[in-house]
Scaffold this motif. Structure first.
Motif, PDB file in Angstrom:
ATOM      1  N   GLU A  28      -3.023   6.477 -10.234  1.00  0.00           N
ATOM      2  CA  GLU A  28      -3.587   5.701  -9.407  1.00  0.00           C
ATOM      3  C   GLU A  28      -2.422   4.618  -8.876  1.00  0.00           C
ATOM      4  O   GLU A  28      -2.680   4.219  -7.657  1.00  0.00           O
ATOM      5  CB  GLU A  28      -4.688   5.112 -10.435  1.00  0.00           C
ATOM      6  N   GLN A  29      -1.290   4.290  -9.495  1.00  0.00           N
ATOM      7  CA  GLN A  29      -0.467   3.185  -8.953  1.00  0.00           C
ATOM      8  C   GLN A  29       0.889   3.849  -9.063  1.00  0.00           C
ATOM      9  O   GLN A  29       1.139   4.482 -10.166  1.00  0.00           O
ATOM     10  CB  GLN A  29      -0.879   2.006  -9.552  1.00  0.00           C
TER      11      GLN A  29
ATOM     12  N   ASP B   7       0.785  -1.163   0.206  1.00  0.00           N
ATOM     13  CA  ASP B   7      -0.016   0.076   0.054  1.00  0.00           C
ATOM     14  C   ASP B   7       0.982   1.357  -0.055  1.00  0.00           C
ATOM     15  O   ASP B   7       0.524   2.135  -0.617  1.00  0.00           O
ATOM     16  CB  ASP B   7      -0.793   0.040   1.110  1.00  0.00           C
TER      17      ASP B   7
ATOM     18  N   ARG C 140       0.201   2.069  -3.955  1.00  0.00           N
ATOM     19  CA  ARG C 140      -0.766   3.007  -3.867  1.00  0.00           C
ATOM     20  C   ARG C 140      -0.196   4.458  -3.601  1.00  0.00           C
ATOM     21  O   ARG C 140      -0.609   5.237  -4.238  1.00  0.00           O
ATOM     22  CB  ARG C 140      -1.979   2.657  -3.120  1.00  0.00           C
TER      23      ARG C 140
END
Length: 521
Positions: free
Chosen positions: A141-142, A7, A159
């Protein structure tokens, strides 16, 4: 090339990156921390913490009594205000202040890093020593990070990426975020640990040098520059000098003890009988050319955030660096974790910059002011004399104390109670478990609704999965109820029964209400 997923990636395992890692882990998010060093840095840098951050370390259960009483604080088990400090080397007396915000904890930076690294590992954080972030790309987004590790290059998909990688931050540079402020290259500061003859030491932590005079602990201005003396660790005095109008020194020219010694003698104008330090190291030996005071235009772009020196650099005078950076980490940690968990919308992260950027601006202002006040010249000498007189006024001392402590900036949290937007007072409350300090209630880094009148708890049950509800009593309670964020700041307070305001604050900071069935499942 192998690829793993997480994450949050934190680039940098200095005190700020490690503090953020601990905050995320307490909130249930396990980051991957990358650092090119083989282990926690032993390099002597900051000599301790001052200001509000000391209370915040206490809130997390990290504070311990001072080993070395450089701040003249007691050895109480929780922080107490210090009776005096300094502003640009001028004594700042604080003992008469009614609400003294200045706290001090004399923990050298290597010990702080070791403490935070150990805490992070206890919480299950993966610290990848010897692994360097070399590149990253993001599509909004990533994030895919390229890492150079001991066994070769690899990638991590995440993320979020947090750059805690210092003033020369690769993360900030690659994002193209402007680093704005002032720079000068005609000032050189040199420091070293040294062996100082016992007969030169004074009983109050200072030093007396024949022909030059008596100098107090810390920064001392003289007409030729600045002389620094600080014995943080017993038997390991730090000695240094800052000179103005210097010719540049090449970055690749190694600094030597003789160079530091000669600079000290030039500044003081007399022979100084010091020799290289004795005993095991690491020993400080450092040269800083110029002075940068720079602030990132933004702290965030999409899923990439800046932390600590990657977001701001400034003079170390007055010790504001770790006070600022560690509070950045504590402010960001719970917010980033809430977004990762899905408990809060993405725009909660916008408040990281809106709250912390103005604090950095204040630090840059007062660090530049102190730099100006310690410069050579008769005009500055006269100004210091005047400023010293002004500092004797209680209202001036109070203003400077709050400025240095970082307690003079109030977060705009949307509630007008006098406590809202400020660090919660160091209250002792009585619960079913007996008397507890509010700091003890915040050890787990969860938000708290502290109900001191019995009227608010029933109105927050739909948030009970995210907010701890504590009913208690307190002598001289400052409010009927307080909603306290995980970073210790008050998000809402009331003197009566402002339930609508409570619901707005709960929703804004911790997400929408959930049905009681969802909360109890």
């Amino acid at each position: 090339m192998s690829e793993t997923t997480t994450d949050v990636i934190i680039s940098g395992a200095g005190p700020n990156g490690l503090m953020l890692a601990c905050e995320l882990a307490l909130a249930g998010v396990q980051p991957i921390v990358l650092d090119p060093l083989e282990g926690p840095s032993p390099e002597p840098k900051a000599n301790g913490l001052i200001g509000q951050v000391v209370r915040m370390m206490d809130i997390r259960g990290l504070f311990s009594p001072n080993e070395f009483e450089i701040f003249d604080a007691s050895r109480a088990e929780h922080p107490e205000p210090i009776p005096h400090y300094m502003f640009s080397g001028l004594p700042l007396e604080l003992s008469a202040l009614q609400n003294n915000p200045m706290y001090g904890w004399s923990i050298p930076q290597p010990r702080l890093i070791a403490l935070l690294a150990a805490r992070a590992e206890e919480l299950g954080v993966r610290i990848r020593w010897g692994n360097k972030l070399t590149d990253f790309r993001t599509d909004g987004e990533q994030i895919v990070a390229a890492v150079a590790g001991p066994e070769g290059p690899y990638r991590i998909a995440a993320r979020y990426l947090v750059g805690a990688d210092g003033g020369k931050s690769l993360v900030r540079k690659q994002l193209g975020i402007a680093f704005q402020g002032t720079s000068s290259d005609d000032r050189i500061t040199r420091f070293a640990h040294a062996h100082v003859p016992e007969e030169l030491r004074t009983g109050d932590g200072g030093i007396e040098i024949p022909g030059a005079g008596r100098f107090s602990f810390g920064h001392n201005r003289v007409e030729r520059g600045m002389f620094v003396y600080a014995e943080i660790l017993p038997g390991r005095p730090m000695i240094g000098a800052a000179e103005h109008g210097c010719d540049p020194v090449p970055d690749d020219e190694p600094v030597t003890f003789d160079e530091v010694h000669q600079a000290v003698e030039r500044v003081l104008g007399v022979p100084v009988p010091i020799t290289p330090p004795e005993g095991p190291g690491p020993h400080a030996l450092r040269r800083t050319v110029g002075q940068n005071t720079l602030l990132a235009e933004h702290y965030r772009r999409d899923g990439v955030l800046l932390l600590g020196d990657s977001a701001h650099v400034h003079s170390a005078m007055g010790g504001p660096g770790l006070n600022l950076g560690l509070q950045d980490a504590i402010n960001l940690g719970w917010k980033l974790a809430a977004v990762v968990r899905g408990d809060a919308p993405e725009d909660l992260l916008d408040t990281y910059e809106s709250e912390r950027h103005p604090v950095a601006e204040r630090v840059m202002m007062h660090s530049l002011s102190q730099t100006a006040l310690i410069a050579p010249g008769p005009e500055v000498t006269a100004l210091r004399e005047l400023f010293s007189e002004l500092m004797q006024l209680p209202e001036v001392a109070n203003h400077l104390a709050n400025l240095l402590a970082g307690s003079d900036v109030r977060y705009a949290i949307g509630d007008d109670h006098p406590l809202s937007g400020r660090l919660v007072p160091d209250l002792t409350v009585t619960t079913d478990a007996g008397p507890l300090r509010v700091a003890e209630l915040l050890r787990t880094a969860r938000p708290i609704l502290l109900d001191l009148s019995g009227g608010a708890a029933a109105h927050a049950r739909e948030w009970a999965d995210r907010v701890d509800i504590v009913t208690a009593t307190a002598d001289d309670a400052p409010a009927a109820a307080l909603l306290i964020r995980p970073d210790g700041y008050v998000a809402w307070a009331t003197d009566d029964s402002d339930i609508d305001g409570l619901h707005r604050a709960l929703t804004r900071w911790f997400g929408p209400a959930r049905a009681l069935a969802e909360v109890t499942d």
